[in-house]
Design an enzyme around this catalytic site. Structure first.
Site, PDB file in Angstrom:
ATOM      1  N   GLY A  89      40.323  32.624  45.225  1.00 57.35           N
ATOM      2  CA  GLY A  89      38.971  33.116  45.135  1.00 57.35           C
ATOM      3  C   GLY A  89      39.021  34.111  44.481  1.00 57.35           C
ATOM      4  O   GLY A  89      37.895  34.474  44.075  1.00 57.35           O
ATOM      5  N   ASP A 136      34.503  30.516  36.241  1.00 56.97           N
ATOM      6  CA  ASP A 136      35.649  31.350  36.358  1.00 56.97           C
ATOM      7  C   ASP A 136      36.170  31.532  34.979  1.00 56.97           C
ATOM      8  O   ASP A 136      36.367  32.836  34.816  1.00 56.97           O
ATOM      9  CB  ASP A 136      36.645  30.882  37.335  1.00 56.97           C
ATOM     10  CG  ASP A 136      36.191  30.529  38.785  1.00 56.97           C
ATOM     11  OD1 ASP A 136      35.105  30.995  39.108  1.00 56.97           O
ATOM     12  OD2 ASP A 136      37.283  30.234  39.607  1.00 56.97           O
TER      13      ASP A 136
HETATM   14  C1  MEV Z   1      35.807  28.927  42.367  1.00 53.43           C
HETATM   15  O1  MEV Z   1      36.145  30.163  42.082  1.00 53.43           O
HETATM   16  C2  MEV Z   1      34.137  28.581  42.089  1.00 53.43           C
HETATM   17  C3  MEV Z   1      33.788  27.173  42.638  1.00 53.43           C
HETATM   18  O2  MEV Z   1      32.560  27.053  42.531  1.00 53.43           O
HETATM   19  C4  MEV Z   1      34.282  26.046  41.610  1.00 53.43           C
HETATM   20  C5  MEV Z   1      33.844  26.210  40.443  1.00 53.43           C
HETATM   21  O3  MEV Z   1      32.762  26.822  39.964  1.00 53.43           O
HETATM   22  O4  MEV Z   1      34.599  25.872  39.436  1.00 53.43           O
HETATM   23  C6  MEV Z   1      34.286  26.734  44.123  1.00 53.43           C
END
Ligand code: MEV
Length: 307
Positions: A89, A136
């Site tokens: 996360g 990310d």
């Molecule tokens: C993960 O930090 C974020 C998601 O939206 C996946 C992505 O955007 O690659 C869950």
């Protein structure tokens, strides 16, 4: 022996995760916790970590992808340090990929643009999770506060102009679910519920648009941002990424008067995020979370901080 290092920051997603994979806008903010990667030459790829948390199994593959993208034939011992926990996360896999790319560029004396670093780091992210939106690695590369949109013809992002710090509590559920698994789960949900997913996607898009307008206003109404986060959590619940541990952490955060609380990142456990009034409000929530058996951290987004 020659040693080189590279660093990159972790992130939170304020609004729009998961829907971002399918082209929704998302808002991500850099946090002060950083990953540091140190490399030394070796006759094979090897990886060690001094950071707490779970290390994805595919780290060696991510390292190979990055070496290949940079056309490097040498092999390295790669050591992960820093204060960004690999708990799910917080963008630790993307920060690792960006840090490694920067360490390699430093090792060979290459002057890479951020655009190039971001492009190479994305190849590493592909090893960790098959279908990353690119959000990310983009926030890990550029830092700041970004509004991002995945785009087949080239991802788009802009830096949001924030004029005040934002205070957060990060509540760690202690459960780790690979982002790849959660993204695949959402895509399955989408395939089975096309119309419903589209409705939720449209709502997510509206939350992100409203959120960026509020954040860039002269005197951002943080209570409104909190409400948007709560609505975003309803959408994340509806697509099946919120576990009972996420719900428990979020409940405690809201009972302690967080302005808003939601999952940040992939969910399925991982990390929850609360927007709070200030550091002392954060401390109060952290204490309550700790009493209930959850680890928690304070994090501040500061508009003046550079990457
Ligand atoms: C993960 O930090 C974020 C998601 O939206 C996946 C992505 O955007 O690659 C869950």
């Amino acid at each position: 022996m020659k040693i080189a290092t590279g660093t990159a920051g972790g992130k939170i997603i304020l609004l729009g995760e998961h829907f971002a994979v399918n082209g929704c806008h998302a808002i991500a903010l850099a946090i002060s916790n950083k990953s540091v990667v140190e490399i030394t030459p070796l006759d094979k790829i090897s990886f060690h970590t001094k950071v707490g948390g779970t290390i994805p199994k595919l780290t060696n593959k991510a390292i190979s992808n990055i070496l290949e993208a940079m056309n490097i034939k040498d092999k390295f011992n790669v050591e992960l340090k820093g204060d960004l926990p690999t708990v799910g996360g917080l963008g630790s896999s993307a920060a690792f990929c960006v840090s490694l790319t920067r360490a390699l560029a430093n090792y060979y004396g290459l002057k890479l643009t951020n655009e190039k670093i971001n492009e190479i780091a994305y190849k590493g992210e592909l090893a960790f999770h098959g279908n990353p939106s690119g959000l990310d690695n983009t926030i890990a590369t550029y830092g700041g506060a970004i509004k991002f949109r995945r785009n087949p013809a080239g991802n788009k992002f802009e830096q949001l102009k924030l004029n005040m710090p934002l205070h957060f509590v990060l509540g760690l559920t202690g459960i780790s679910s690979p982002t790849s698994k959660m993204v695949a789960k959402v895509q399955e949900f989408k395939a089975k519920n096309e119309q419903l997913f589209q409705k939720l996607f449209d709502q997510a898009q509206e939350l992100v648009s409203d959120g960026s307008t509020i954040l860039e206003s002269e005197n951002p109404d943080l209570e409104l941002i909190g409400k948007l986060m709560n609505k975003n959590q309803e959408l994340l619940r509806a697509i099946g990424v919120s576990t009972k541990e996420n719900e428990e952490v979020i409940k405690i955060m809201l009972e302690e008067s967080a302005l808003g609380a939601k999952i940040t990142g992939g969910g399925g456990g991982g990390t929850c995020l609360a927007l709070v009034k200030d550091k002392s409000h954060a401390d109060k929530i952290i204490l309550k979370l700790k009493k209930s058996g959850f680890k928690a951290l304070y994090s501040v987004f500061s508009p003046s901080r550079k990457v």
